[in-house]
Design a protein around this motif. Structure first.
Motif, PDB file in Angstrom:
ATOM      1  N   ALA A  91      84.785  11.536  24.258  1.00  0.00           N
ATOM      2  CA  ALA A  91      84.915  11.513  25.709  1.00  0.00           C
ATOM      3  C   ALA A  91      86.189  12.259  26.090  1.00  0.00           C
ATOM      4  CB  ALA A  91      84.958  10.072  26.209  1.00  0.00           C
ATOM      5  N   GLN A  94      89.799  13.583  31.889  1.00  0.00           N
ATOM      6  CA  GLN A  94      89.743  14.425  33.084  1.00  0.00           C
ATOM      7  C   GLN A  94      90.334  13.651  34.251  1.00  0.00           C
ATOM      8  OE1 GLN A  94      85.385  14.720  33.106  1.00  0.00           O
ATOM      9  NE2 GLN A  94      85.336  13.524  34.986  1.00  0.00           N
ATOM     10  N   GLU A  96      90.263  12.016  38.032  1.00  0.00           N
ATOM     11  CA  GLU A  96      89.260  11.357  38.859  1.00  0.00           C
ATOM     12  C   GLU A  96      89.976  10.549  39.930  1.00  0.00           C
ATOM     13  OE1 GLU A  96      85.281  10.479  39.944  1.00  0.00           O
ATOM     14  OE2 GLU A  96      86.103  11.909  38.511  1.00  0.00           O
ATOM     15  N   ARG A 104      85.208  10.116  30.601  1.00  0.00           N
ATOM     16  CA  ARG A 104      83.834   9.802  31.009  1.00  0.00           C
ATOM     17  C   ARG A 104      82.884  10.196  29.889  1.00  0.00           C
ATOM     18  NH1 ARG A 104      82.587  11.509  36.854  1.00  0.00           N
ATOM     19  NH2 ARG A 104      83.933   9.659  37.096  1.00  0.00           N
ATOM     20  N   SER A 105      82.080   9.234  29.447  1.00  0.00           N
ATOM     21  CA  SER A 105      81.155   9.525  28.352  1.00  0.00           C
ATOM     22  C   SER A 105      79.684   9.372  28.744  1.00  0.00           C
ATOM     23  CB  SER A 105      81.456   8.623  27.143  1.00  0.00           C
ATOM     24  OG  SER A 105      81.381   7.260  27.486  1.00  0.00           O
ATOM     25  N   THR A 108      77.821  12.703  32.220  1.00  0.00           N
ATOM     26  CA  THR A 108      78.309  14.053  31.945  1.00  0.00           C
ATOM     27  C   THR A 108      77.137  14.890  31.427  1.00  0.00           C
ATOM     28  OG1 THR A 108      78.833  13.636  29.613  1.00  0.00           O
ATOM     29  CG2 THR A 108      80.514  13.040  31.237  1.00  0.00           C
ATOM     30  N   ARG A 110      76.730  15.975  28.557  1.00  0.00           N
ATOM     31  CA  ARG A 110      76.378  15.506  27.218  1.00  0.00           C
ATOM     32  C   ARG A 110      75.436  14.307  27.271  1.00  0.00           C
ATOM     33  NH1 ARG A 110      79.686  16.989  22.951  1.00  0.00           N
ATOM     34  NH2 ARG A 110      78.041  15.975  21.723  1.00  0.00           N
ATOM     35  N   ARG A 112      73.731  12.483  30.581  1.00  0.00           N
ATOM     36  CA  ARG A 112      73.655  12.307  32.030  1.00  0.00           C
ATOM     37  C   ARG A 112      73.371  10.865  32.393  1.00  0.00           C
ATOM     38  NH1 ARG A 112      76.164  14.654  35.489  1.00  0.00           N
ATOM     39  NH2 ARG A 112      75.565  16.676  34.588  1.00  0.00           N
ATOM     40  N   MET A 119      76.963   5.611  34.310  1.00  0.00           N
ATOM     41  CA  MET A 119      78.285   6.190  34.099  1.00  0.00           C
ATOM     42  C   MET A 119      79.136   5.205  33.316  1.00  0.00           C
ATOM     43  SD  MET A 119      81.082   7.488  36.933  1.00  0.00           S
ATOM     44  CE  MET A 119      81.882   5.875  37.054  1.00  0.00           C
ATOM     45  N   ASP A 121      83.337   5.081  32.470  1.00  0.00           N
ATOM     46  CA  ASP A 121      84.670   5.666  32.549  1.00  0.00           C
ATOM     47  C   ASP A 121      85.662   4.781  31.820  1.00  0.00           C
ATOM     48  OD1 ASP A 121      83.891   7.839  34.007  1.00  0.00           O
ATOM     49  OD2 ASP A 121      84.835   7.218  35.886  1.00  0.00           O
TER      50      ASP A 121
END
Length: 382
Positions: A91, A94, A96, A104-105, A108, A110, A112, A119, A121
């Motif tokens: 991850a 970034q 935010e 965020r894994s 994304t 990679r 969605r 999501m 985070d």
């Protein structure tokens, strides 16, 4: 001759009965020894449990074919079919919100979506940064604070605070506007936690918003492998320990697992549910030891498992310099379309357009947003 015939018939009947009884009372059929044959037949025809044989054993193990949670196993139970790893990736950190940093894994390119998960985070928020006033519709959020303190406030007058190990389950439903900001009295340290977005079933997307808090002291703990493994059972089951209450509309298991060097765990999960692990500290060996099936995964990685299989296998090498920690998450997939734009998660483009209109016109769930501003958002340093 009649007497001899009758004797032969009687012997045949007795032998036949013994053969039938032997099937039901064979000691090598797991869980059936000593059961009444009528009960066994009733279970076979009336329950949702079927039999499956693993490749490594001739002893059948039970496989649950519906979404009900499986019976948790301990380290001495027969081998459970392991979940294989579908993918694993780092991850990337970034920016935010306003000055916050996140890894965020889920959500994304990679990964969605992983229904019902939208999501994930892993956030770090310093004083002066945060997530000021913003809307949501159509999903639930689970916030798990690992370090520091965070405050939240919404347009309905709800306000609270999370400390280390505390959780908040927020259902946005038809609409909510809130703020999430670092507490001002945490000695200036970085506030770290996880936030998971969970999709709502279509029938519940227009429900009234709600909050449920879970304090760190309320979370039960399971100890495995002689105390080398500790599992905080936030939601779900682990080795005979159940979570204290259901906190989300969508069925989700959330386990915080810490493994000391040399420790190992076999954690059953509901079959057919989507599942992933997110590594917080150390190096984890995922997969069974047999057949070189283990894969080493470092910190800040998302490990997505295949839905087939009964359990996740995890361990830490005996010579590891420190313990490892990860969260293991599983959820019931939702058979519905996902249309997401920012904080609005619906099932069609028309519904997303309507969410924007409702938010801008303060209607259909967003009435209280008209003129509202959070107090904690005002404290933000620009």
């Amino acid at each position: 001759m009649r007497t001899v015939s009758r004797v032969i018939i009687c012997i045949s009947v007795i032998v036949g009965l013994c053969s039938v009884l032997a099937v039901f009372f064979r000691p090598d059929i797991a869980g059936w020894t000593g059961l009444n044959s009528t009960i066994i037949l009733s279970q076979l025809f009336n329950s949702n449990i079927s039999l499956a044989t693993t490749a490594t054993s001739t002893t059948p193990t039970t496989t649950i074919t519906n979404s009900n949670p499986p019976t948790t196993a301990n380290m001495t139970t027969p081998a459970l079919l392991p979940r294989l790893i579908r993918q694993t990736f780092l991850a990337i950190e970034q920016s935010e919100g306003a000055g916050a940093r996140v890894r965020r894994s889920i959500g994304t390119p990679r990964l969605r979506h992983l229904s019902p998960f939208l999501m994930l985070d892993h956030f770090a928020v310093s004083p002066g940064a945060g997530f000021p006033d913003h809307p949501h519709r159509g999903q639930e959020t689970i916030t798990y604070l690992l370090r520091g303190g965070m405050e939240h406030e919404d347009f309905a007058g709800n306000r609270g605070r999370l400390g280390p190990g505390d959780l908040q389950f927020m259902t946005a439903g038809r609409g909510i506007v809130h703020a999430e900001m670092p507490a001002l009295d945490t000695e200036g340290g970085v506030n770290v936690g996880l936030q998971l977005w969970v999709d709502l079933p279509k029938r519940l997307k227009a429900c009234e918003p709600r909050y449920r808090d879970l304090k760190a002291a309320e979370v039960p703990v399971a100890e495995v492998d002689g105390g080398k493994v500790r599992v905080k059972v936030i939601s779900g089951q682990s080795h005979g320990v159940d979570s204290v209450k259901d906190l989300a509309y969508t069925p989700v298991w959330l386990l915080d697992v810490e493994i000391r060097p040399g420790g190992r765990i076999v954690q059953p999960l509901p079959e057919g549910w989507n599942a992933f692990a997110y590594t917080l500290e150390g190096d984890v060996l995922f997969g069974p030891e047999e057949g070189n099936g283990q894969r080493a995964v470092g910190e800040f990685h998302n490990v997505v498992f295949e839905p087939e299989g009964q359990a996740v296998y995890a361990a830490v090498d005996e010579g590891a310099p420190k313990s490892a920690r990860f969260v293991l998450v599983a959820g019931l997939p939702l058979d519905q379309k996902i249309v997401q734009y920012g904080p609005f998660v619906l099932t069609s483009q028309e519904e997303v357009y309507q969410a924007f209109m409702d938010y801008q016109t303060h209607s259909n769930g967003f009435e209280r947003a008209n003129g509202w501003q959070s107090e904690i958002g005002k404290a933000m340093v620009h």
